[in-house]
Write a protein that holds these residues in place. Structure first.
Motif, PDB file in Angstrom:
ATOM      1  N   ASP A 452      41.858   3.351   6.030  1.00 34.71           N
ATOM      2  CA  ASP A 452      40.818   3.321   7.051  1.00 34.71           C
ATOM      3  C   ASP A 452      39.968   2.075   6.874  1.00 34.71           C
ATOM      4  N   GLY A 453      39.167   1.772   7.891  1.00 33.42           N
ATOM      5  CA  GLY A 453      38.224   0.662   7.787  1.00 33.42           C
ATOM      6  C   GLY A 453      38.800  -0.685   8.140  1.00 33.42           C
ATOM      7  N   LEU A 454      39.993  -0.734   8.716  1.00 31.32           N
ATOM      8  CA  LEU A 454      40.596  -2.008   9.096  1.00 31.32           C
ATOM      9  C   LEU A 454      39.943  -2.561  10.355  1.00 31.32           C
ATOM     10  N   PHE A 455      39.940  -3.882  10.487  1.00 25.80           N
ATOM     11  CA  PHE A 455      39.417  -4.555  11.674  1.00 25.80           C
ATOM     12  C   PHE A 455      38.001  -4.083  11.998  1.00 25.80           C
ATOM     13  N   ASP A 456      37.122  -4.358  11.046  1.00 25.96           N
ATOM     14  CA  ASP A 456      35.698  -4.015  11.181  1.00 25.96           C
ATOM     15  C   ASP A 456      35.480  -2.513  11.328  1.00 25.96           C
ATOM     16  N   GLY A 457      36.304  -1.745  10.658  1.00 27.53           N
ATOM     17  CA  GLY A 457      36.134  -0.302  10.651  1.00 27.53           C
ATOM     18  C   GLY A 457      36.634   0.410  11.879  1.00 27.53           C
ATOM     19  N   ARG A 458      37.320  -0.268  12.772  1.00 31.10           N
ATOM     20  CA  ARG A 458      37.740   0.351  14.026  1.00 31.10           C
ATOM     21  C   ARG A 458      39.154   0.933  13.967  1.00 31.10           C
ATOM     22  N   VAL A 459      39.939   0.568  12.975  1.00 28.11           N
ATOM     23  CA  VAL A 459      41.344   0.967  12.954  1.00 28.11           C
ATOM     24  C   VAL A 459      41.665   1.731  11.672  1.00 28.11           C
ATOM     25  N   LYS A 460      42.435   2.795  11.834  1.00 27.47           N
ATOM     26  CA  LYS A 460      42.955   3.561  10.709  1.00 27.47           C
ATOM     27  C   LYS A 460      44.461   3.690  10.884  1.00 27.47           C
ATOM     28  N   LEU A 461      45.199   3.406   9.810  1.00 27.10           N
ATOM     29  CA  LEU A 461      46.651   3.500   9.844  1.00 27.10           C
ATOM     30  C   LEU A 461      47.131   4.557   8.858  1.00 27.10           C
ATOM     31  N   THR A 462      48.132   5.304   9.271  1.00 24.66           N
ATOM     32  CA  THR A 462      48.774   6.299   8.422  1.00 24.66           C
ATOM     33  C   THR A 462      50.271   6.048   8.443  1.00 24.66           C
ATOM     34  N   ALA A 463      50.890   5.970   7.267  1.00 25.68           N
ATOM     35  CA  ALA A 463      52.323   5.737   7.171  1.00 25.68           C
ATOM     36  C   ALA A 463      52.897   6.651   6.101  1.00 25.68           C
ATOM     37  N   GLY A 464      54.178   6.913   6.200  1.00 28.61           N
ATOM     38  CA  GLY A 464      54.803   7.750   5.187  1.00 28.61           C
ATOM     39  C   GLY A 464      56.214   8.111   5.570  1.00 28.61           C
TER      40      GLY A 464
END
Length: 792
Positions: A452-464
């Motif tokens: 979480d917190g990517l691109f000034d806190g606007r983006v969250k990525l989940t992978a697995g």
């Protein structure tokens, strides 16, 4: 536990001050000048009792100053707080059920309010969501059934499927049997899980997965409504995840509970009772929990006092005994990472003391039971689930979770002289008695990474990714024949999910999941009743790319709009399909009836939450070009039909905190379904009661009468329904249940009345899901339950 922190010093002093204000206001405060950040967690040990005393202890242990009008806390009772929580979480739990809220004054002070002042709520994370979605902020409808709600329901009934049916609007009415066959969710099969470990057996649908854990071991139930591919195979109708209890506090705690229930027309054979024990605690870097529950269930009676019929084919929970044993051990490497092992063994077996007396639908005579030996071996469920979970909350800025698990599942069904079991080579007189058993063994793993917190806190990525191997077969218990050949399913599925907070009000999410699956079917011979064909096995494989997308828009502080599109991946009941093959030239690798089920789920809804009212409504569509429809065959056993199916429906819920201590709520669910009966590409025939639930309305009134006594009364109306088959006409019925919970000086007393007004009715499945006389069951009449529990 979510986090483990070192034990902090307890408060040095507690002072109760009266401020010289126009209105007397008690103030609870701790004199420690240093206050830890409000997001930190610490251990609380606040026993159940008067709310004022609980707030005083909270102030001493938290360092916060809590002030309130004296009249606000008078007569209120708290269930207490034990375990590691933030200050916000601990105060919310302390105030639960009181109708009170709170607001921050400054860094160290809060004031209690009874008005609509905004409270700072700790977000509820839904663990069934791989992206750790927060409740109330998802583009798909999600429900979390709390421990308190489970206990309130269990005060009235011991039937787990009744609990699910009461609290999940689009879940079909309980059959009140060991089987959940025909208990659909939004018209399709849900995926049952325990702490994320799949319990459903799609290769040979056992319809027993709702009875793989006792609810006394469950902390909460997370429900994702509608198709989802988040956990792989089987969730075409949604996900029901049983989240098990976890250790609370940092010393040894124990719990005992018992209850007894019987119909109001008392009969010694109809008495049921339960006993459970649990111990838990924390020792250094270790935490642990162990529990055991034992159930003995008597014979059920209908509203007229007649014995309800035993389901001799699918199995029954009445006239049975069983137990559940759970062990959980965790080790904390530091405050951010831990390893946890969980094992749960569930066992339920019929006492095998009664025989079924078939009813007669033509004259309205129900199926009943009489004392006797039904023959064969008693039906039972035996399930062992284990998992090892690793969680690191800050691995190079990522939240990492890994899980490996196993499940050993054995489901033995009832026996009989059924036409499908006959074999002239064994019994030329066609009088062969036999019964079957499903056997499934799973081993799998899950890996999830959240950033979480990517691109000034606007983006969250989940992978697995997920991997699983499932080996399933169905054998004939008494003659050792093979009804369903051993079939192995192997699956690997990587996925990527993204959340974009476009602005303060709009969030968008999208994801993709790739499923590669392979079936490995051994050579086998069908039963003689299917022609005794020798079928050559094969290894068909499938690969599908599944997509999802959704939006949430915060219209105002109270109103939220949400919409989603999600695809689900499943297989038909492979075992049923294979065992019915009658052509020895069938090529398993090209057999069309084994093609996967891809379900497209579209949903749009509206949420509102602003004290004292909360509201949610959604409309959904669930379509599959090649679905699975269950149809009763001439031999009484269900056949699988692969046809286009279209389902749509709506769910609505509203809650109103009428007074401080009284809450009214209502839920409504409507579902419709049709299928393509003539393969012309258009749906034209209604799905029956095996596949869709009736429309229903549930009303509930919860009240805290004093600081010690609370009650709940709920009533459900199932609306009548017509199907294309006249013999499956459903005549609706009403059920009302009452529950009371009273806090004693030591322990808690509960009492409940299931079917309060002794409604005389045939169950939904008996009316609309089958036409056999052997399954023409009435529902239970009025049942009284009394229980006692003690924490020490």
């Amino acid at each position: 536990m979510l986090f483990r922190l070192r034990r902090q010093p307890l408060a040095l002093a507690l002072s109760l001050l009266l401020l010289p204000c126009l209105v007397e206001r008690p103030v609870w405060a701790q004199e420690a000048p240093t206050v830890a950040p409000v997001t930190d967690k610490q251990n609380y040990d606040i026993a159940a009792g008067p709310l004022a005393e609980g707030l005083a202890r909270f102030a001493a242990q938290s360092g916060w100053i809590v002030s309130a009008n004296a009249a606000m806390t008078e007569g209120h009772h708290t269930q207490g707080v034990r375990g590691a929580y933030t200050r916000q979480q601990a105060l919310e739990r302390l105030l639960a059920g009181s109708g009170l809220s709170w607001r921050r004054v400054d860094e160290r002070s809060v004031v209690l309010t009874a008005a609509a002042a905004p409270a700072v709520l700790e977000p509820v994370t839904v663990t069934a969501s791989r992206s750790q979605a927060q409740l109330g902020k998802t583009p798909q409808k999600v429900t979390v059934i709390t421990r308190e709600q489970i206990e309130e329901q269990m005060a009235m009934t011991s039937d787990q499927s009744l609990v699910l049916s009461s609290l999940i609007p689009s879940y079909a009415p309980s059959r009140q049997k060991l089987t959940n066959y025909g208990e659909t969710f939004r018209g399709r099969k849900p995926l049952f899980m325990i702490d994320g470990v799949p319990q459903s057996n799609p290769l040979r649908d056992s319809s027993r997965e709702s009875y793989t854990i006792d609810l006394s071991m469950v902390d909460r139930i997370e429900v994702i409504h509608g198709a989802s591919a988040e956990h792989g195979l089987g969730a075409t109708g949604g996900i029901i995840n049983f989240v098990t209890r976890r250790p609370q506090g940092d010393d040894v705690r124990q719990h005992i509970a018992t209850n007894i229930s019987a119909p109001t027309d008392f009969d010694s054979d109809s008495v049921s009772y339960m006993g459970s024990y649990r111990v838990e605690g924390i020792a250094g870097n270790w935490d642990y929990l162990a529990g055991v529950t034992y159930h003995s269930r008597g014979l059920f009676h209908d509203a007229k006092g007649d014995p309800v019929g035993i389901d001799r084919s699918q199995g029954d929970i009445m006239d049975s005994q069983g137990h559940d044993v759970m062990v959980k051990i965790g080790y904390w490497f530091d405050d951010n990472q831990n390893l946890q092992f969980t094992a749960n063994r569930f066992f339920l077996e019929s006492n095998h003391d009664y025989m079924t007396v078939d009813g007669d639908r033509s004259i309205g005579r129900p199926t009943t039971s009489v004392k006797g030996d039904p023959g064969g071996k008693p039906p039972r469920n035996e399930v062992l689930t284990t998992s090892l979970n690793y969680h690191h909350r800050d691995f190079l800025g990522n939240d990492v979770q890994a899980q490996v698990y196993t499940q050993r599942f054995r489901a033995r069904y009832g026996g009989g002289v059924f036409p499908v079991f006959q074999d002239p080579d064994i019994d030329p007189d066609n009088n062969l008695y036999d019964q079957s058993q499903n056997e499934a063994d799973k081993i799998g793993g899950k890996f999830t990474l959240n950033r979480d917190g990517l691109f000034d806190g606007r983006v969250k990525l989940t992978a697995g990714f997920d991997v699983i191997q499932d080996e399933t077969s169905q054998i004939m218990v008494l003659t050792h024949r093979e009804w369903v050949p051993e079939t192995r399913f192997r699956n690997i599925a990587p996925f990527l999910q993204g959340l974009w907070r476009v602005n303060d009000r709009l969030s968008a999410q999208a994801g993709v999941r790739y499923e590669y699956a392979e079936l490995d079917v051994d050579d086998f011979t069908t039963l003689a009743s299917y022609g005794g064909a020798r079928i050559t096995g094969g290894t068909p494989s499938y690969d599908e790319t599944l997509y999802n997308a959704g939006l949430t828009y915060q219209i105002t502080d109270g109103w939220q709009l949400f919409a989603s599109y999600a695809e689900g991946f499943g297989l038909p009941d492979v075992g049923r399909v294979l065992r019915e093959i009658d052509d020895p030239n069938t090529d398993i690798e090209k057999f069309l009836d084994l093609r996967p089920i891809i379900t497209e789920n579209r949903e749009i809804g509206l949420r509102f939450h602003q004290h004292p009212v909360d509201f949610e409504v959604s409309y959904y569509q669930s379509d599959s070009d090649l679905g699975q429809r269950l149809e009763q065959g001439a031999d009484g056993f269900t056949k699988v039909r692969r046809e286009k199916t279209e389902i749509d429906g709506m769910e609505a819920s509203v809650g109103w905190q009428v007074l401080e201590n009284h809450r009214l709520s209502a839920t409504y669910a409507k579902v419709r379904g049709r299928y393509d009966s003539n393969e012309d590409g258009r749906v034209d025939t209604k799905l029956d009661g095996r596949n869709v639930a009736p429309d229903r309305l549930t009303l509930r009134w919860q009240a805290n009468w004093t600081g010690k006594l609370r009650s709940q009364i709920q009533g459900t109306h199932y609306f009548s329904r017509h199907f294309d088959e006249p013999e499956k006409r459903f005549e609706g019925y009403n059920l009302v249940d009452l529950g009371l919970i009273y806090q004693l000086p030591k322990g808690q007393l509960s009492a409940g009345l299931e079917n309060l007004f002794n409604e005389d009715y045939f169950t939904y499945f008996s009316q609309s899901g089958t036409t056999t006389n052997s399954q023409y069951f009435k529902g239970r009449g009025r049942v009284v339950t009394v229980g006692y529990s003690l924490d020490f």
